[in-house]
Each structure stands twice: as C-alpha cells, then as structure tokens.
Write an enzyme that holds these catalytic residues in place. Structure first.
Site, short mmCIF file in Angstrom:
data_model
loop_
_atom_site.label_atom_id
_atom_site.label_comp_id
_atom_site.label_asym_id
_atom_site.label_seq_id
_atom_site.Cartn_x
_atom_site.Cartn_y
_atom_site.Cartn_z
N ASN A 169 -2.06 -5.08 -12.29
CA ASN A 169 -1.55 -4.89 -10.93
C ASN A 169 -1.90 -6.17 -10.16
O ASN A 169 -3.04 -6.36 -9.75
CB ASN A 169 -2.22 -3.67 -10.30
CG ASN A 169 -1.71 -3.38 -8.91
OD1 ASN A 169 -0.93 -4.15 -8.35
ND2 ASN A 169 -2.18 -2.30 -8.33
N ARG B 213 2.63 -3.47 -12.82
CA ARG B 213 3.08 -2.75 -11.64
C ARG B 213 3.95 -3.70 -10.81
O ARG B 213 3.50 -4.79 -10.43
CB ARG B 213 1.88 -2.31 -10.81
CG ARG B 213 2.31 -1.62 -9.57
CD ARG B 213 1.18 -1.36 -8.65
NE ARG B 213 1.67 -0.55 -7.53
CZ ARG B 213 0.94 -0.27 -6.49
NH1 ARG B 213 -0.29 -0.69 -6.40
NH2 ARG B 213 1.44 0.45 -5.52
N HIS C 294 4.96 3.85 -3.62
CA HIS C 294 3.98 4.73 -4.28
C HIS C 294 4.67 5.66 -5.29
O HIS C 294 4.15 6.73 -5.60
CB HIS C 294 3.25 5.65 -3.26
CG HIS C 294 2.42 4.94 -2.25
ND1 HIS C 294 2.40 5.32 -0.93
CD2 HIS C 294 1.56 3.91 -2.36
CE1 HIS C 294 1.57 4.54 -0.25
NE2 HIS C 294 1.05 3.67 -1.11
N ARG D 143 -1.03 0.14 9.44
CA ARG D 143 0.41 0.09 9.73
C ARG D 143 0.82 1.22 10.66
O ARG D 143 0.30 2.32 10.56
CB ARG D 143 1.21 0.19 8.44
CG ARG D 143 1.13 -1.04 7.59
CD ARG D 143 1.89 -0.83 6.30
NE ARG D 143 1.05 -1.18 5.16
CZ ARG D 143 1.14 -0.61 3.97
NH1 ARG D 143 2.01 0.33 3.75
NH2 ARG D 143 0.35 -1.01 3.01
N GLU E 266 -2.44 5.99 -11.10
CA GLU E 266 -1.26 5.14 -11.25
C GLU E 266 -1.33 4.30 -12.52
O GLU E 266 -0.32 4.06 -13.17
CB GLU E 266 -1.09 4.26 -10.01
CG GLU E 266 -0.62 5.08 -8.81
CD GLU E 266 -0.72 4.34 -7.49
OE1 GLU E 266 -1.84 4.18 -6.98
OE2 GLU E 266 0.32 3.92 -6.96
#
Ligand code: AMP
Length: 398
Positions: free
Chosen positions: A7, A91, A180, A241, A385
């Site tokens: 990743n 990823r 996601h 965010r 993940e």
C-alpha cells in the site's frame, strides 16, 4: 503461495506478507518518510520483536529494496529467497470507470491507472511508483491491482450521477465513485458469514469509520450507494475532511477570507470537521471521546455532529434499499469505540435496534451487538483490507 501486499503512499509504504492458502499473516511493516530526512523502516515478523531501522530512503525503489531485504534477512526474515513470494498485490486508490474488479498488472493496466491519476492526484501516482519499484526488483513476479473504487462500480446511475449538467459526466467523468471499497466488500461478506445467512439475500449497511470515513449500502451482494463521491471529501464528517457541505460555502468562504480555490480546498480537506469542529482540539477520536466524557462542549458537539451524520446516512440507505438487515461498524473508530456505536444506534430505534451493552464493549471480534432478535442486527466486523487484497491477488494469479 505467499503474497506481498503493498500500500504505497507519496512518502510511506505499508506492507504485509500473507500466506494465501491458510490466510495467515507472516510479517508486516511500514516505511516512513520516503524521500524526506529521517526515513525509517518498521518491520515485524509475526511472533517476533518489532524492528525499527532509521535508514535513508531517497525513493520508493530503495524502500521496496529494504522491505525485500528484511523479508529475506537470515536472522529475522521469513523467506529464504524472493522466489518464495508468489505475487504482489497493490492497493490502488482510483480505478475510475475502467476497473470494476481487480486485475493482473500489465503495461496497459499501468497506463489506465495513469489515466485515472487526474481523479486522484495525491494517490494514484504514488501507487504507480510502488508498482514500478516492485517490477524493477521482482521482474518475474506476477502483480495485481486492487482498486478502492471497484466494489462501488455496481451503483446504478441514479446513485452515481450528480445533479449537474450531464455533459460534465460525459466529458470529464464527474460522478460518484466511492472509496474504501475493499473494506466495504470484505466487511459486508463477513457480516453474512457471522449472521449465517446468504450474502445475496441480505441488505447491509457498512459504516467504515476511521480517520477517513464512509458508509455504503450493499444489497444482494452489490453496492448500490456510498457516501464518498468523485473524491474522498464527500459524505461523513471525517478526521480532518468536511464531508457534505453546501457547495456555495466555497464561494462565501473565498470572499470572506480572501482565498483562492486551493485555499478553500485546503480548509475542507485538512482543517475541517472533527478537527475544525472541535476548534482544533484533535482529529483523533480518542481525544474527542475523553473530552465528551469530561462534558467539554467542543467534544460533545463534535461527536454528536459526527454520529448524527452517520445515523442520517443509515436512514437514507435503509430507505434506498427499502429495509436493512444488518448495520456493520468497522475501521479504527467503528471497531474500537463503544460510545460512537451507542450514539449512532440510539437514533435507530425505528429499525427495532437495541444494543447489548456487554457485547458493545467487545474488541477485535466479529460479533452481533444488538439484542433484538427480529429487525435489523448491528455488528462489529474488524476490517482487513490487506487480507482482502491478498485474496483478490491470489484468485487472479493462482
Ligand atoms: P483508521 O483510519 O481506520 O486507522 O482509524 C483511525 C482512527 O481510529 C483515529 O481517529 C483513532 O483515534 C481512532 N481510534 C483508534 N482506537 C480508538 C479507540 N479505542 N476509541 C476511539 N477511537 C479510536
């Protein structure tokens, strides 16, 4: 077969080596501050000590080189040679409309990922650097790209189109993509296993609540809507965010503060919600929870606003699916915070939900935490993940 999951961010690289047959984690680690002073690699053989090594990493190729050295190291390594790494799973953040599933990497795929960079300028270029670095050091090892956006490609038009002129979708592909996806897919599938029901028979809402946060509606095994949009800025209030806002706020703020587009975007991406809303108290939910428990106004308003928005999305998605069998909590906050789950679920009485207080304090387990036998079930499903990426990669290369 051992699969190396990579990743790759702009200055960091997380990795895990996973045995794809029995799905055990063999080793994991992280390279930080790549290309910056003070770079270091953290490596851990599972069952062994964590090793931290400060070492210059001018680029990602050096970082991957160090990862491979650590994995093959005589003392704390886990494989004798690189030939014991059967494949690499990368990823990739944005696959645009091009990728509705994971794919083996070849030159054409690399070009297509490059073409999506416009939609994820911070992420895709870094992901590509990781692919190139691995190709250089392991030229004969098959590689797969697993996209954050792919799971959401099943959304119908009414969910992914924005209310702006259609020509902008046609010309620029402006639409909802969602992120996601690997986590939403993994968690919704595990929910079906935990409930001992067929995935294809269920209506599931997944709340991935981490530093980045998103909700998705999964009906009969397909994502039909999700809260993040063209970029990961839309939807829930997040660590820094803003999530959903009236778009006119941008113009208003620009005038009031004398800012250009970049200045406003910086506020929305980096200085907003739980951080901004708490008046810079913290973007870490643990600090916010402590403040909430102490009854401090900043902590109370921030967590209440966060949970209100989550509950609102759950309501919207229950409506979109005309019902919901399971609501799942996952990721850093979703898995670890009984308080957040409680504050969200106390707004879901209309679904028949009643939380089991003892079960709600469980950690690290796939578990049903609602005590009502009929109606919607609530679950904690720890996300994984990396395992999902390893599975996808294995399926493509075996
Ligand atoms: P993630 O992005 O999934 O790694 O999640 C990171 C977020 O999880 C951070 O904001 C952490 O504060 C939050 N988190 C981790 N552990 C806990 C905890 N025990 N209680 C509340 N939040 C937590």
């Amino acid at each position: 077969m051992n699969i190396l999951v990579v990743n790759c961010g702009s200055s960091s690289l997380k990795f895990q080596l996973i045995n794809a047959e029995d799905e055990t984690l063999i080793a994991k680690g992280l390279c930080e501050r790549i290309g910056i002073d003070g770079s270091r690699i953290v490596y851990q053989k599972i069952g062994g000590e964590k090793e931290v090594n400060e070492i210059p990493m001018p680029d990602h190729t050096t970082a991957i080189e160090l990862v491979l050295k650590a994995l093959t190291n005589e003392k704390s390594g886990v494989v004798k040679s690189l030939s014991e790494i059967g494949a690499v799973g990368h990823r990739i953040v944005h696959g645009g409309e091009k990728f509705a599933s994971s794919t083996k990497i070849d030159e054409q795929v690399i070009q297509a990922i490059e073409a999506c960079s416009e939609l994820a300028p911070l992420h895709n270029p870094a992901n590509l650097i990781g692919i190139r670095a691995c190709q250089k050091l392991m030229p004969d090892t098959p590689m797969a790209a697993v996209f954050d956006t792919a799971f959401h490609q099943t959304m119908p038009q009414e969910a992914f189109l924005y209310g702006i002129p259609y020509e902008y979708y046609e010309k620029y592909k402006i639409r909802r993509y969602g992120f996601h996806g690997t986590s939403h897919s993994y968690v919704s599938r595990r929910a079906a296993v935990t409930l001992k029901k067929k995935y294809e028979d269920l209506k599931i809402i997944v709340c991935h609540l981490g530093n980045g946060a998103s909700v998705s509606a999964v009906e009969k095994g397909k994502c039909i809507d999700t809260s993040m949009g063209l970029t990961p800025l839309e939807g829930l209030i997040m660590g820094t965010r803003s999530g959903d806002i009236d778009p006119a706020i941008m113009e208003f703020l620009a005038h009031k503060e004398g800012l250009d587009v970049d200045g406003v975007m910086n506020i929305l991406n980096k200085r907003s919600r739980v951080l901004g809303l708490s008046d810079n108290l913290s973007s870490d939910f643990r600090d916010l929870e402590d403040a909430y428990i102490r009854g401090e106004e900043s902590g109370v308003r921030t967590l209440k606003s966060f949970c209100y928005r989550v509950a609102k999305y759950i309501g919207a998605y229950a409506a979109a699916m005309n019902g919901v069998d399971a609501v799942c909590f996952t990721a850093g906050v979703g898995e670890n915070s009984p308080l957040i789950r409680e504050l969200v679920c106390e707004k879901l009485g209309y679904l028949g939900i009643e939380l089991d207080e003892t079960a709600n304090h469980t950690r690290g387990e796939e578990i049903v935490i609602s005590k009502n036998e009929t109606g919607t079930q609530v679950l904690i499903i720890p996300t994984n993940e990396e395992l999902a990426i390893a599975r996808e990669t294995y399926a493509l290369v075996k």
